[in-house]
Design an enzyme around this catalytic site. Structure first.
Site, PDB file in Angstrom:
ATOM      1  N   GLN A   1      40.286  20.583   7.010  1.00 25.20           N
ATOM      2  CA  GLN A   1      41.478  20.418   7.853  1.00 25.20           C
ATOM      3  C   GLN A   1      41.565  21.473   8.948  1.00 25.20           C
ATOM      4  O   GLN A   1      42.525  21.469   9.718  1.00 25.20           O
ATOM      5  CB  GLN A   1      42.750  20.502   6.989  1.00 25.20           C
TER       6      GLN A   1
ATOM      7  N   CYS B   1      45.519  13.690  -2.817  1.00 23.78           N
ATOM      8  CA  CYS B   1      44.412  14.288  -3.574  1.00 23.78           C
ATOM      9  C   CYS B   1      44.691  15.750  -3.918  1.00 23.78           C
ATOM     10  O   CYS B   1      43.784  16.596  -3.902  1.00 23.78           O
ATOM     11  CB  CYS B   1      43.086  14.184  -2.831  1.00 23.78           C
TER      12      CYS B   1
ATOM     13  N   HIS C   1      42.532  20.645  -2.345  1.00 21.53           N
ATOM     14  CA  HIS C   1      42.224  19.218  -2.459  1.00 21.53           C
ATOM     15  C   HIS C   1      41.353  19.054  -3.706  1.00 21.53           C
ATOM     16  O   HIS C   1      40.606  19.967  -4.064  1.00 21.53           O
ATOM     17  CB  HIS C   1      41.445  18.820  -1.193  1.00 21.53           C
TER      18      HIS C   1
ATOM     19  N   LYS D   1      36.993  13.871  10.208  1.00 19.44           N
ATOM     20  CA  LYS D   1      38.276  14.488  10.560  1.00 19.44           C
ATOM     21  C   LYS D   1      38.148  15.262  11.872  1.00 19.44           C
ATOM     22  O   LYS D   1      39.053  15.961  12.290  1.00 19.44           O
ATOM     23  CB  LYS D   1      38.737  15.411   9.435  1.00 19.44           C
TER      24      LYS D   1
ATOM     25  N   ASP E   1      36.756  25.778   2.495  1.00 15.83           N
ATOM     26  CA  ASP E   1      36.858  24.350   2.773  1.00 15.83           C
ATOM     27  C   ASP E   1      37.569  24.190   4.118  1.00 15.83           C
ATOM     28  O   ASP E   1      38.781  24.384   4.226  1.00 15.83           O
ATOM     29  CB  ASP E   1      37.652  23.686   1.638  1.00 15.83           C
TER      30      ASP E   1
HETATM   31  N1  PLP Z   1      39.198  19.160   1.514  1.00 15.43           N
HETATM   32  C1  PLP Z   1      40.295  18.952   2.242  1.00 15.43           C
HETATM   33  C2  PLP Z   1      41.188  20.102   2.582  1.00 15.43           C
HETATM   34  C3  PLP Z   1      40.582  17.661   2.706  1.00 15.43           C
HETATM   35  O1  PLP Z   1      41.666  17.460   3.447  1.00 15.43           O
HETATM   36  C4  PLP Z   1      39.711  16.603   2.378  1.00 15.43           C
HETATM   37  C5  PLP Z   1      40.007  15.227   2.797  1.00 15.43           C
HETATM   38  O2  PLP Z   1      41.142  14.852   2.970  1.00 15.43           O
HETATM   39  C6  PLP Z   1      38.568  16.882   1.627  1.00 15.43           C
HETATM   40  C7  PLP Z   1      38.352  18.176   1.197  1.00 15.43           C
HETATM   41  C8  PLP Z   1      37.583  15.826   1.283  1.00 15.43           C
HETATM   42  O3  PLP Z   1      36.990  15.348   2.450  1.00 15.43           O
HETATM   43  P1  PLP Z   1      36.007  14.086   2.442  1.00 15.43           P
HETATM   44  O4  PLP Z   1      36.764  12.990   1.723  1.00 15.43           O
HETATM   45  O5  PLP Z   1      35.809  13.801   3.889  1.00 15.43           O
HETATM   46  O6  PLP Z   1      34.784  14.485   1.724  1.00 15.43           O
END
Ligand code: PLP
Length: 407
Positions: free
Chosen positions: A205, A366, A125, A228, A202
């Site tokens: 998900q 993203c 992401h 999430k 990270d």
């Molecule tokens: N990393 C992953 C794998 C994500 O799916 C997301 C959000 O969709 C993020 C980072 C960023 O999360 P946030 O927008 O809640 O900071």
């Protein structure tokens, strides 16, 4: 492990009972973007504002003590949820993005120098890519990318070939938000450790689908977002090993993060407060604790099995629709089914599904470099959570059939 009562579980999520597009039952398949919230969370936030709204840590009155105690209990819930060694290693943030930026600003800009390398994966992401690009620009470090195959699985031999004495950090997603691939993070971490590198995972998900034990994983940082995971937006966690967090300078200055302040200089608070400048998202953090307490009280193995069965059924039935092409066919996946339909832009498919009460996500999710690697402009993404049902799948497939006839 007995079959979970999804009807009873669903009834705890008031929003799922609403209709969309006139009188169409909502089919909510956008869980990778954000999950709905159970009553336990809504009521915990409501209770805070109705009964004991006040600022934490500094108060000389009972309301402040109560708020402090409930918010710190939420930190303990997080600590147990990911099996951190201690509460002080759990930093409250605004979400995954902020957690990664904290490490990129504090750790990377302090400890990296020109010639050092950070490895990310092809599946990241933007939140786990752009902060490292910025840190590289600031320090002269280089970014390397773990390649993947066309199914969306990382190439571990390619990864091992990238690792070397210049590697200082591997920052990799646990689960891909765009494709649902579950990465072999244990292998990724073990290889990084043999090369003497730190690892940030990270978990945005992952946490609502897979058990996470940061000590068993052996990583150095683990990050995720509350929203999430059935919790309010604007909440999240950075977990880090104490030795690293202790060595890192604060990144935001202000109240709460200090021990003493003079006009000339300041000394800093102990963990976790050193990284929590200003008034925190008290209601949100309390909601995060309530979400984790709610989730851990469920039979999570049974819910995961339920979700896996739904994903297998959704994948098989959708893939059988003529002109529909799945994007991302890794052997180990959770929650996500990404796809394209012949002759239709993903946004048009999303709009036609929305008109039938089906909420999905469309676009690049993203992950623009990943879309480029796959040679697609974006995808339509259906993503499942614990409260989805066979009925949701039936409605989704029926809606897709209608879309196909319309095209
Ligand atoms: N990393 C992953 C794998 C994500 O799916 C997301 C959000 O969709 C993020 C980072 C960023 O999360 P946030 O927008 O809640 O900071």
């Amino acid at each position: 492990m007995s079959a979970p009562d999804i009807g009873a579980l669903r009834a705890q999520f008031p929003l799922l009972a609403r209709t969309l597009a006139g009188d169409k039952p909502l089919v909510y398949l956008d869980n990778a973007a954000t999950t709905q919230k159970p009553l336990a969370v809504i009521e915990a936030v409501d209770d805070y504002y109705r009964q004991y709204n006040s600022n934490v840590h500094r108060g000389a009155h009972q309301l402040a003590d109560h708020a402090t105690q409930v918010m710190e209990a939420a930190r303990t819930s997080v600590q147990r949820f990911i099996n951190a060694r201690e509460d002080a290693e759990v930093i409250f943030t605004r979400g995954t993005t902020e957690s990664i930026n904290l490490v990129a600003c504090s750790w990377a800009r302090t400890f990296l120098k020109a010639g050092d390398e950070i490895i990310v994966s092809a599946l990241e992401h933007h939140a786990n890519l752009v902060p490292w690009q910025m840190a590289c620009q600031a320090t002269g470090a280089k970014l390397r990318v773990i390649p993947m195959n066309d199914a969306g699985e990382l190439d571990l031999d390619g990864y091992r070939a990238l690792l070397g004495e210049r590697t200082r950090l591997v920052a990799c997603t646990h689960v891909s938000n765009a494709l649902g691939t579950v990465n072999p993070v244990r292998d990724i971490i073990a290889a990084a450790k043999s090369a003497g590198a730190l690892v940030l995972i990270d978990g945005a998900q992952a946490v609502s689908h897979l058990p996470v034990d940061v000590q068993a994983l052996g990583c150095d940082f683990y990050v995720f977002s509350g929203h999430k995971l059935f919790a309010p937006t604007g909440t999240g966690v950075l977990w880090g090993r104490r030795e690293l967090l202790d060595a890192m300078p604060p990144w935001h200055g202000g109240g709460e993060m200090i021990e003493t302040v003079s006009y000339e200089t300041s000394t800093y608070n102990k963990l976790p407060y050193k990284f929590e400048a200003g008034t925190p998202h008290i209601a949100g953090n309390i909601g995060l604790g309530a979400a984790i307490d709610w989730f851990t009280a469920q039979d999570r193995a049974a819910l995961a099995a339920h979700e896996d069965a739904l994903l297998a059924e959704l994948t098989a039935r959708a893939t059988a629709i003529p002109g529909l092409k799945p994007v991302g066919t890794a052997r180990h996946k959770v929650s996500v089914f990404s796809f394209l339909m012949d002759g239709a832009h993903p946004h048009d498919v999303g709009t036609l599904l929305d008109q039938q009460g089906v909420a999905v996500r469309t676009g690049h999710h993203c992950t623009m470099p990943l879309m480029q690697r796959l040679g697609v402009p974006g995808t339509v993404r259906a993503s499942l959570s614990v409260y989805n049902t066979r009925d949701d799948i039936d409605r989704f497939i029926a809606a897709l059939e209608k879309v196909r006839k319309f095209l």
